[in-house]
Scaffold this motif. Structure first.
Motif, PDB file in Angstrom:
ATOM      1  N   LEU A  74       0.860  -1.181   0.000  1.00 61.59           N
ATOM      2  CA  LEU A  74       0.000   0.000   0.000  1.00 61.59           C
ATOM      3  C   LEU A  74       0.893   1.228   0.000  1.00 61.59           C
ATOM      4  CD1 LEU A  74      -2.775  -0.839   2.606  1.00 61.59           C
ATOM      5  CD2 LEU A  74      -3.021  -0.719   0.140  1.00 61.59           C
ATOM      6  N   HIS A  75       0.438   2.290  -0.630  1.00 60.29           N
ATOM      7  CA  HIS A  75       1.201   3.537  -0.634  1.00 60.29           C
ATOM      8  C   HIS A  75       1.248   4.070   0.789  1.00 60.29           C
ATOM      9  CE1 HIS A  75       2.470   7.578  -1.580  1.00 60.29           C
ATOM     10  NE2 HIS A  75       2.774   7.133  -2.803  1.00 60.29           N
ATOM     11  N   ALA A 127       1.278   6.967   1.997  1.00 62.66           N
ATOM     12  CA  ALA A 127       0.426   8.136   2.242  1.00 62.66           C
ATOM     13  C   ALA A 127      -1.013   7.747   2.591  1.00 62.66           C
ATOM     14  CB  ALA A 127       0.432   9.059   1.027  1.00 62.66           C
ATOM     15  N   CYS A 128      -1.440   6.560   2.242  1.00 64.23           N
ATOM     16  CA  CYS A 128      -2.824   6.178   2.551  1.00 64.23           C
ATOM     17  C   CYS A 128      -2.943   5.531   3.928  1.00 64.23           C
ATOM     18  CB  CYS A 128      -3.433   5.295   1.463  1.00 64.23           C
ATOM     19  SG  CYS A 128      -2.798   3.626   1.362  1.00 64.23           S
ATOM     20  N   GLN A 149      -2.351   6.315   7.592  1.00 62.12           N
ATOM     21  CA  GLN A 149      -2.063   7.408   8.510  1.00 62.12           C
ATOM     22  C   GLN A 149      -1.782   6.865   9.899  1.00 62.12           C
ATOM     23  OE1 GLN A 149      -5.389  10.013   8.175  1.00 62.12           O
ATOM     24  NE2 GLN A 149      -5.207  10.185   5.972  1.00 62.12           N
ATOM     25  N   ASP A 185      -4.390   5.004  11.745  1.00 62.35           N
ATOM     26  CA  ASP A 185      -4.727   3.670  11.254  1.00 62.35           C
ATOM     27  C   ASP A 185      -3.830   2.590  11.857  1.00 62.35           C
ATOM     28  OD1 ASP A 185      -6.738   4.660   9.555  1.00 62.35           O
ATOM     29  OD2 ASP A 185      -5.260   5.130   8.012  1.00 62.35           O
ATOM     30  N   PRO A 237      -7.386   1.322   5.557  1.00 58.68           N
ATOM     31  CA  PRO A 237      -8.135   2.567   5.362  1.00 58.68           C
ATOM     32  C   PRO A 237      -9.195   2.420   4.271  1.00 58.68           C
ATOM     33  CG  PRO A 237      -5.957   2.742   4.382  1.00 58.68           C
ATOM     34  CD  PRO A 237      -6.010   1.411   5.076  1.00 58.68           C
ATOM     35  N   GLU A 239     -10.024   4.512   1.894  1.00 57.82           N
ATOM     36  CA  GLU A 239      -9.440   4.917   0.608  1.00 57.82           C
ATOM     37  C   GLU A 239      -8.003   4.437   0.596  1.00 57.82           C
ATOM     38  OE1 GLU A 239      -9.957   8.956  -0.648  1.00 57.82           O
ATOM     39  OE2 GLU A 239     -11.812   9.118   0.496  1.00 57.82           O
ATOM     40  N   ARG A 240      -7.688   3.603  -0.379  1.00 60.61           N
ATOM     41  CA  ARG A 240      -6.340   3.060  -0.434  1.00 60.61           C
ATOM     42  C   ARG A 240      -5.865   2.952  -1.868  1.00 60.61           C
ATOM     43  NH1 ARG A 240      -9.985  -0.424   1.979  1.00 60.61           N
ATOM     44  NH2 ARG A 240     -10.698  -2.085   0.644  1.00 60.61           N
ATOM     45  N   TRP A 241      -4.548   2.980  -2.016  1.00 59.73           N
ATOM     46  CA  TRP A 241      -3.951   2.838  -3.329  1.00 59.73           C
ATOM     47  C   TRP A 241      -2.608   2.162  -3.159  1.00 59.73           C
ATOM     48  CZ3 TRP A 241      -4.971   7.269  -0.724  1.00 59.73           C
ATOM     49  CH2 TRP A 241      -3.904   8.084  -0.362  1.00 59.73           C
ATOM     50  N   SER A 288      -6.402   2.211  -7.170  1.00 61.72           N
ATOM     51  CA  SER A 288      -5.503   3.152  -7.821  1.00 61.72           C
ATOM     52  C   SER A 288      -4.047   2.814  -7.540  1.00 61.72           C
ATOM     53  CB  SER A 288      -5.772   4.576  -7.312  1.00 61.72           C
ATOM     54  OG  SER A 288      -7.098   4.946  -7.565  1.00 61.72           O
ATOM     55  N   GLU A 336      -0.158   4.744  -7.442  1.00 61.39           N
ATOM     56  CA  GLU A 336       0.548   6.030  -7.466  1.00 61.39           C
ATOM     57  C   GLU A 336       2.022   5.793  -7.351  1.00 61.39           C
ATOM     58  OE1 GLU A 336       0.497   9.759  -4.588  1.00 61.39           O
ATOM     59  OE2 GLU A 336      -1.456   9.250  -5.422  1.00 61.39           O
TER      60      GLU A 336
END
Length: 108
Positions: A32-33, A35-36, A38, A41, A57, A59-61, A106, A108
């Motif tokens: 997982l990135h 930034a997703c 936090q 979490d 989370p 929202e995850r990417w 997504s 990134e």
């Protein structure tokens, strides 16, 4: 498809003739990135096994550089999530009705 690793599932049932069944191995290769995930979490480190993790989370990417190029099926490290390629989805859909549910994620 690439990187599909069938593993014989040793399942027993009451049938006299058992058909061989296979599971697909999902190596945890992608991440997982950062930034997703936090700080809120994160979960405390387990006193027994030393494992540390996070709540997944909403929202995850994925971290783009961690995605394997030669696999159509793989896991996400530190989660139970499985990621499949569009080619995998197309193949399963061509085989007929399925109870599998896909969600786009997504990168990134």
């Amino acid at each position: 498809m690439k990187g599909i690793i069938p593993v014989w599932a040793e399942l027993r049932n009451r049938r006299t003739k058992e058909l061989p069944q296979y599971e697909l191995e999902t190596r945890p290769l992608a991440k997982l990135h950062p930034a997703c995930i936090q700080g809120r979490d994160r979960v405390p480190t387990c006193d027994d096994c030393g494992s540390h993790g996070f709540f997944l989370p909403p929202e995850r990417w994925l971290l783009g550089e961690s995605i394997p190029k030669d696999f159509d099926l793989f896991g996400v490290k530190e989660t139970t999530r499985i990621v499949v390629s569009e080619r995998f989805v197309d193949t399963v859909n061509r085989l007929g009705p399925s109870d599998m549910v896909y969600r786009e994620i997504s990168v990134e």
